[in-house]
Motif scaffolding. Structure first.
Motif, PDB file in Angstrom:
ATOM      1  N   ALA A 190      -1.565   3.535   1.548  1.00  0.00           N
ATOM      2  CA  ALA A 190      -0.443   2.352   2.381  1.00  0.00           C
ATOM      3  C   ALA A 190       0.018   3.034   3.647  1.00  0.00           C
ATOM      4  CB  ALA A 190       0.543   2.035   1.348  1.00  0.00           C
ATOM      5  N   TYR A 191       0.476   4.147   3.535  1.00  0.00           N
ATOM      6  CA  TYR A 191       1.117   4.821   4.447  1.00  0.00           C
ATOM      7  C   TYR A 191       0.094   5.105   5.918  1.00  0.00           C
ATOM      8  CZ  TYR A 191       2.937   8.648   7.604  1.00  0.00           C
ATOM      9  OH  TYR A 191       3.172   9.337   8.563  1.00  0.00           O
TER      10      TYR A 191
ATOM     11  N   LYS B 125      -0.610   1.808   7.450  1.00  0.00           N
ATOM     12  CA  LYS B 125       0.513   1.092   8.111  1.00  0.00           C
ATOM     13  C   LYS B 125       0.753   1.966   9.499  1.00  0.00           C
ATOM     14  CE  LYS B 125       5.470  -0.084   7.904  1.00  0.00           C
ATOM     15  NZ  LYS B 125       6.553  -0.297   6.823  1.00  0.00           N
TER      16      LYS B 125
ATOM     17  N   TYR C 208      -1.279  -3.171   4.768  1.00  0.00           N
ATOM     18  CA  TYR C 208      -0.321  -2.156   3.940  1.00  0.00           C
ATOM     19  C   TYR C 208       0.185  -3.014   2.929  1.00  0.00           C
ATOM     20  CZ  TYR C 208       3.689  -3.354   6.486  1.00  0.00           C
ATOM     21  OH  TYR C 208       4.796  -3.932   7.089  1.00  0.00           O
ATOM     22  N   SER C 209       0.697  -4.203   3.187  1.00  0.00           N
ATOM     23  CA  SER C 209       1.517  -5.159   2.200  1.00  0.00           C
ATOM     24  C   SER C 209       0.702  -5.310   0.949  1.00  0.00           C
ATOM     25  CB  SER C 209       1.965  -6.498   2.834  1.00  0.00           C
ATOM     26  OG  SER C 209       0.770  -7.262   3.222  1.00  0.00           O
TER      27      SER C 209
ATOM     28  N   TYR D 277      -3.004   5.944  -3.657  1.00  0.00           N
ATOM     29  CA  TYR D 277      -2.479   4.453  -2.985  1.00  0.00           C
ATOM     30  C   TYR D 277      -1.311   4.457  -2.136  1.00  0.00           C
ATOM     31  CZ  TYR D 277      -5.610   0.924  -4.993  1.00  0.00           C
ATOM     32  OH  TYR D 277      -6.763   0.354  -5.725  1.00  0.00           O
TER      33      TYR D 277
ATOM     34  N   TYR E  61      -8.618  -2.634   2.147  1.00  0.00           N
ATOM     35  CA  TYR E  61      -7.295  -2.919   2.625  1.00  0.00           C
ATOM     36  C   TYR E  61      -7.290  -2.524   4.100  1.00  0.00           C
ATOM     37  CZ  TYR E  61      -6.913  -3.393  -2.678  1.00  0.00           C
ATOM     38  OH  TYR E  61      -6.979  -3.897  -3.857  1.00  0.00           O
TER      39      TYR E  61
ATOM     40  N   LEU F 240      -1.659  -3.226  -0.327  1.00  0.00           N
ATOM     41  CA  LEU F 240      -1.514  -2.164  -1.022  1.00  0.00           C
ATOM     42  C   LEU F 240       0.085  -1.722  -1.773  1.00  0.00           C
ATOM     43  CD1 LEU F 240      -3.500   0.259   1.454  1.00  0.00           C
ATOM     44  CD2 LEU F 240      -4.224  -0.108  -0.843  1.00  0.00           C
ATOM     45  N   GLU F 241       1.002  -2.002  -1.053  1.00  0.00           N
ATOM     46  CA  GLU F 241       2.212  -2.085  -1.714  1.00  0.00           C
ATOM     47  C   GLU F 241       2.364  -2.824  -2.731  1.00  0.00           C
ATOM     48  OE1 GLU F 241       5.147  -2.917   1.560  1.00  0.00           O
ATOM     49  OE2 GLU F 241       5.037  -0.793   2.322  1.00  0.00           O
TER      50      GLU F 241
END
Length: 192
Positions: A134-135, A138, A156-157, A130, A153, A159-160
């Motif tokens: 996310a990286y 983004k 990224y927010s 994950y 997704y 995923l964060e």
């Protein structure tokens, strides 16, 4: 048994292991890929080091070996062809053609696919998958796909938020002694 994820990328050139480490640090995670890791050249198991005293038992090493299997390949989006309908109801109601799904719209400009396979024998693999997802969402125009839930997704927010929930669940497992971990020794012991 494994847990699989896919990430579709628009631009892989923006990836750097150092930038990924800095991003993880912003999430409260001290994680690093093997020093020789390259996103587009490595395949198979990709070792990572996660250092976090929150997960370590009293007096034990706080550095953990984790990682996941990673496979990359070129990707070209092909829209699903529309079936021509000549039936009575189609002619009667002149049905409109089906539009692209939100998922099709999200991945249509992607040129690379990354597949991740996580083992259930290591509690940190999903967390790190994950984090990488996310990286890549983004910084590389990625789309992270979780086929287990049917979710994708492209923000990224979201995923964060999932990463924060995973960390909370892992801390609960650590408190009950149910965390499955492997002690990290030295990079020399883990070929990339």
């Amino acid at each position: 048994m494994s847990i699989d994820y896919s990430i579709y990328l628009k631009q892989a050139t923006a990836f750097s292991a150092e930038s990924f480490e800095n991003y993880c640090s912003s999430l409260g995670l001290c994680a690093a890929f093997h020093p020789t890791f390259h996103l587009l050249e490595n395949s198979g198991f990709v070792p990572m080091r996660l250092m976090d005293e929150r997960f370590a038992k009293e007096g034990e090493n706080k550095a953990f070996l984790t990682g996941f299997e990673l496979y990359s390949s070129d990707y070209h989006h092909v829209a699903q062809p529309q079936k021509k309908r000549n039936g009575f109801f189609h002619k009667l109601f002149k049905a409109k053609p089906v539009e692209e799904t939100p998922f099709d719209k999200a991945i249509k400009d992607c040129t690379l696919s990354i597949d991740l396979r996580c083992s259930i024998a290591d509690s940190f693999e999903v967390l790190m998958a994950y984090a990488l997802g996310a990286y890549l969402v983004k910084f590389c125009g990625g789309v992270f796909v979780d086929p287990q839930t049917g979710q994708f997704y492209d923000d990224y927010s979201h995923l964060e938020a999932e990463i924060a929930a995973i960390v909370t669940a892992l801390l609960e497992l650590a408190d009950t002694g149910e965390l499955l971990t492997h002690e990290f020794k030295e990079w020399d012991e883990y070929p990339s």
